[in-house]
Design a protein around this motif. Structure first.
Motif, PDB file in Angstrom:
ATOM      1  N   VAL A 179       0.682  -1.137   0.024  1.00  0.00           N
ATOM      2  CA  VAL A 179      -0.009   0.074   0.175  1.00  0.00           C
ATOM      3  C   VAL A 179       0.960   1.309  -0.115  1.00  0.00           C
ATOM      4  N   HIS A 180       1.705   1.527   0.989  1.00  0.00           N
ATOM      5  CA  HIS A 180       2.402   2.739   1.175  1.00  0.00           C
ATOM      6  C   HIS A 180       3.502   3.013   0.230  1.00  0.00           C
ATOM      7  N   SER A 181       4.443   2.157   0.086  1.00  0.00           N
ATOM      8  CA  SER A 181       5.546   2.239  -1.148  1.00  0.00           C
ATOM      9  C   SER A 181       4.760   2.491  -2.360  1.00  0.00           C
ATOM     10  N   VAL A 182       3.761   1.800  -2.560  1.00  0.00           N
ATOM     11  CA  VAL A 182       2.971   1.881  -4.045  1.00  0.00           C
ATOM     12  C   VAL A 182       2.956   3.320  -4.173  1.00  0.00           C
ATOM     13  N   GLY A 183       2.090   3.722  -3.094  1.00  0.00           N
ATOM     14  CA  GLY A 183       1.764   5.426  -3.163  1.00  0.00           C
ATOM     15  C   GLY A 183       2.952   6.181  -3.374  1.00  0.00           C
ATOM     16  N   GLY A 184       3.936   5.768  -2.462  1.00  0.00           N
ATOM     17  CA  GLY A 184       5.342   6.710  -2.527  1.00  0.00           C
ATOM     18  C   GLY A 184       5.889   6.577  -3.834  1.00  0.00           C
ATOM     19  N   TRP A 185       6.150   5.540  -4.609  1.00  0.00           N
ATOM     20  CA  TRP A 185       6.684   5.462  -5.903  1.00  0.00           C
ATOM     21  C   TRP A 185       6.142   5.987  -6.936  1.00  0.00           C
ATOM     22  N   ALA A 186       4.634   6.186  -6.765  1.00  0.00           N
ATOM     23  CA  ALA A 186       3.804   6.822  -7.694  1.00  0.00           C
ATOM     24  C   ALA A 186       3.806   8.304  -7.706  1.00  0.00           C
ATOM     25  N   ALA A 187       3.996   8.758  -6.495  1.00  0.00           N
ATOM     26  CA  ALA A 187       4.226  10.116  -6.005  1.00  0.00           C
ATOM     27  C   ALA A 187       5.423  10.513  -6.541  1.00  0.00           C
ATOM     28  N   LEU A 188       6.489   9.720  -6.047  1.00  0.00           N
ATOM     29  CA  LEU A 188       8.014  10.330  -6.488  1.00  0.00           C
ATOM     30  C   LEU A 188       8.061  10.499  -8.099  1.00  0.00           C
ATOM     31  N   THR A 189       7.424   9.373  -8.945  1.00  0.00           N
ATOM     32  CA  THR A 189       7.566   9.771 -10.447  1.00  0.00           C
ATOM     33  C   THR A 189       6.822  10.937 -10.684  1.00  0.00           C
ATOM     34  N   GLY A 190       5.767  11.251 -10.376  1.00  0.00           N
ATOM     35  CA  GLY A 190       4.868  12.232 -10.651  1.00  0.00           C
ATOM     36  C   GLY A 190       5.478  13.490 -10.042  1.00  0.00           C
ATOM     37  N   ALA A 191       5.983  13.591  -8.999  1.00  0.00           N
ATOM     38  CA  ALA A 191       6.921  14.773  -8.664  1.00  0.00           C
ATOM     39  C   ALA A 191       7.985  15.237  -9.451  1.00  0.00           C
ATOM     40  N   ILE A 329      13.189  17.891  -5.641  1.00  0.00           N
ATOM     41  CA  ILE A 329      11.863  17.061  -5.928  1.00  0.00           C
ATOM     42  C   ILE A 329      11.008  17.636  -4.671  1.00  0.00           C
ATOM     43  N   ASP A 330      10.011  18.297  -5.344  1.00  0.00           N
ATOM     44  CA  ASP A 330       8.910  18.946  -4.263  1.00  0.00           C
ATOM     45  C   ASP A 330       7.792  18.251  -3.923  1.00  0.00           C
ATOM     46  N   ASP A 331       7.850  17.970  -2.630  1.00  0.00           N
ATOM     47  CA  ASP A 331       6.779  16.912  -2.087  1.00  0.00           C
ATOM     48  C   ASP A 331       6.069  17.859  -0.941  1.00  0.00           C
ATOM     49  N   VAL A 332       4.822  18.332  -1.149  1.00  0.00           N
ATOM     50  CA  VAL A 332       4.179  19.374  -0.336  1.00  0.00           C
ATOM     51  C   VAL A 332       4.061  19.026   0.957  1.00  0.00           C
ATOM     52  N   VAL A 333       3.526  17.498   1.117  1.00  0.00           N
ATOM     53  CA  VAL A 333       3.206  17.178   2.486  1.00  0.00           C
ATOM     54  C   VAL A 333       4.246  16.184   3.248  1.00  0.00           C
ATOM     55  N   GLY A 334       5.234  15.869   2.367  1.00  0.00           N
ATOM     56  CA  GLY A 334       6.253  14.803   2.841  1.00  0.00           C
ATOM     57  C   GLY A 334       5.812  13.448   2.768  1.00  0.00           C
ATOM     58  N   ALA A 335       4.769  13.159   1.677  1.00  0.00           N
ATOM     59  CA  ALA A 335       4.237  11.814   1.616  1.00  0.00           C
ATOM     60  C   ALA A 335       5.657  10.934   1.247  1.00  0.00           C
ATOM     61  N   ILE A 336       6.427  11.210   0.427  1.00  0.00           N
ATOM     62  CA  ILE A 336       7.529  10.383  -0.280  1.00  0.00           C
ATOM     63  C   ILE A 336       8.377   9.997   1.147  1.00  0.00           C
ATOM     64  N   PRO A 337       8.972  10.896   1.906  1.00  0.00           N
ATOM     65  CA  PRO A 337       9.620  10.327   3.098  1.00  0.00           C
ATOM     66  C   PRO A 337       8.923   9.409   3.878  1.00  0.00           C
ATOM     67  N   VAL A 338       7.492   9.770   4.286  1.00  0.00           N
ATOM     68  CA  VAL A 338       6.808   8.823   4.988  1.00  0.00           C
ATOM     69  C   VAL A 338       6.551   7.652   4.459  1.00  0.00           C
ATOM     70  N   HIS A 339       5.834   7.715   3.228  1.00  0.00           N
ATOM     71  CA  HIS A 339       5.329   6.406   2.798  1.00  0.00           C
ATOM     72  C   HIS A 339       6.355   5.586   1.986  1.00  0.00           C
ATOM     73  N   LEU A 340       7.169   6.011   1.282  1.00  0.00           N
ATOM     74  CA  LEU A 340       8.057   5.376   0.477  1.00  0.00           C
ATOM     75  C   LEU A 340       9.412   4.928   1.384  1.00  0.00           C
TER      76      LEU A 340
END
Length: 419
Positions: A179-191, A329-340
């Protein structure tokens, strides 16, 4: 001394009822996490984009429900049998056997679908916050559709659906990776593909601070997520039909809570050490990182080990945020550190307390899921960029997404022209 009374086993119907109840009540807790994500993200984006982020969170949850019914559930669970993916077709409940007195299925079919569906929405919520304030609404929602209909179910089938990773012994109890790394990888590529917000990274190398609209909202969102996470991890026991299940869920609740507390304290201490002040946003994300870290294996650690696992997650957040800024790499809420970052750590930490898991197999699962999600997400983002365009215009970004996408302001009494 009198002999201990014999423990009577519950009937199969009673176990069926309790298992179904567990899916439903824990699923409802996970659904409540959608409110947590909405509040957290609303508090961490700037005032001029709050309405849009609220709309995104409402829409992505709805999309996840529809796609998981039409495509996702069967892709993930129907006929995987040690392979890669299940079948095409929409999900349908069949409880006729239980209605005729056969409770061997263990739980009502719809309760399982409901519990699994709210997990899909969680993965999609992770992407929303990371790409906030500069991505168009409709291309984002198209990406969410692909993520929830195809990307999430396919990789989920590899383990939870009984696919090839399950056959190799990969362990991910409640989804640090799935769940979490999947969202993190998708967020990283998008960012990376969408780019940073205008003015975030200056020519002289400085990083511009862009404070969010409401720290009280962000804090409320974090507490809601913490509360809902008990359902996320506790419900992943997948049963409540015996005393052993009840004890396991109690241990999972305790480990989940102490891991989050460890993440908070580690993030607070490290931010004080590095910056000579305690950063509330780091503490909030430290709580979430502790939760993500313990999610892969909340059932096996002692409280002390759960505390340590969560503390490492909180430390990773404080270390990863400046690394992303150095990479622009701009991550507004810190989702990549938290979830990935914390998701990877939590998955690797499972063998520390679970003797049936191996570091090699855990690493294999991380690489396989990360490679698949990154590759497919990159293709989808690039296609959307070419066909629909991802990035809002400079003028829209200056005015804020709310004016352009919804025509509504979250705080209409304020002058938002400078924010």
């Amino acid at each position: 001394m009198a002999a201990a009374p014999a423990q009577a086993a519950v009937t199969s119907e009673t176990a069926y009822i309790f298992n179904t109840f567990s899916f439903l009540i824990h699923g409802a807790l996970v659904l409540w996490m959608a409110a947590g994500f909405a509040m957290l993200e609303s508090g961490l984006v700037r005032t001029k984009s709050v309405t849009t982020i609220l709309l995104k969170n409402l829409a992505l949850f709805s999309i996840a429900g529809v796609t998981y019914f039409l495509v996702g559930y069967n892709l993930m669970y129907d006929g995987v049998d040690g392979g890669v993916v299940g079948s095409l077709g929409w999900w349908g409940a069949d409880d006729s056997a239980a209605l005729n007195g056969d409770f061997s299925a263990g739980y009502a079919a719809a309760s399982d679908w409901f519990f699994q569906m709210v997990f899909v929405a969680t993965a999609a919520s992770i992407v929303s916050g990371a790409l906030a304030e500069r991505i168009k609404l409709w291309p984002f929602l198209v990406f969410v559709t692909v993520l929830t209909a195809v990307i999430y179910p396919v990789q989920g089938a590899w383990h939870w659906g009984g696919g090839w990773l399950a056959e190799r012994g990969f362990a991910d109890f409640a989804g640090s990776t799935i769940v979490h790394s999947v969202g993190g990888w998708a967020a990283l590529t998008g960012a990376i593909i969408v780019g940073a917000r205008a003015g975030k990274y200056r020519e002289d190398g400085r990083v511009a601070a862009m404070p969010g609209s409401s720290l009280p909202l962000a804090t409320l969102g974090t507490f809601i997520l913490w509360f809902g996470w008990l359902g996320f991890n506790g419900g992943s026991q997948l049963a409540l039909g015996s005393a052993a299940d009840a004890i396991a869920i109690a241990n999972i609740y305790a480990n989940t809570t102490i891991a989050s507390a460890g993440g908070v304290l580690a993030a607070m201490g490290l931010s004080q050490l590095l910056n000579r002040k305690v950063d509330l946003t780091m503490a909030l994300n430290g709580a979430l990182a502790g939760l993500v870290s313990i999610t892969a294996g909340p059932d096996t650690p002692s409280l002390g080990m759960a505390l340590l696992i969560g503390a490492v997650g909180g430390t990773l957040v404080v270390a990863t945020v400046p690394l992303l800024d150095r990479l622009k790499i701009d991550d507004v809420v810190g989702a990549i550190p938290v979830h990935l970052a914390a998701g990877i750590w939590g998955t690797l930490a499972v063998p520390l307390t679970n003797g049936e898991a191996s570091f090699a197999t855990q690493a294999l699962g991380i690489v396989a899921v990360g490679g698949f999600v990154t590759a497919v997400s990159t293709v989808v983002w690039l296609v959307l960029k070419a066909v629909m365009g991802l990035r809002i215009s400079q003028q829209v970004e200056s005015l804020g997404l709310d004016q352009a996408e919804t025509g509504m302001r979250a705080y209409p009494e304020f002058n938002l022209s400078s924010r």
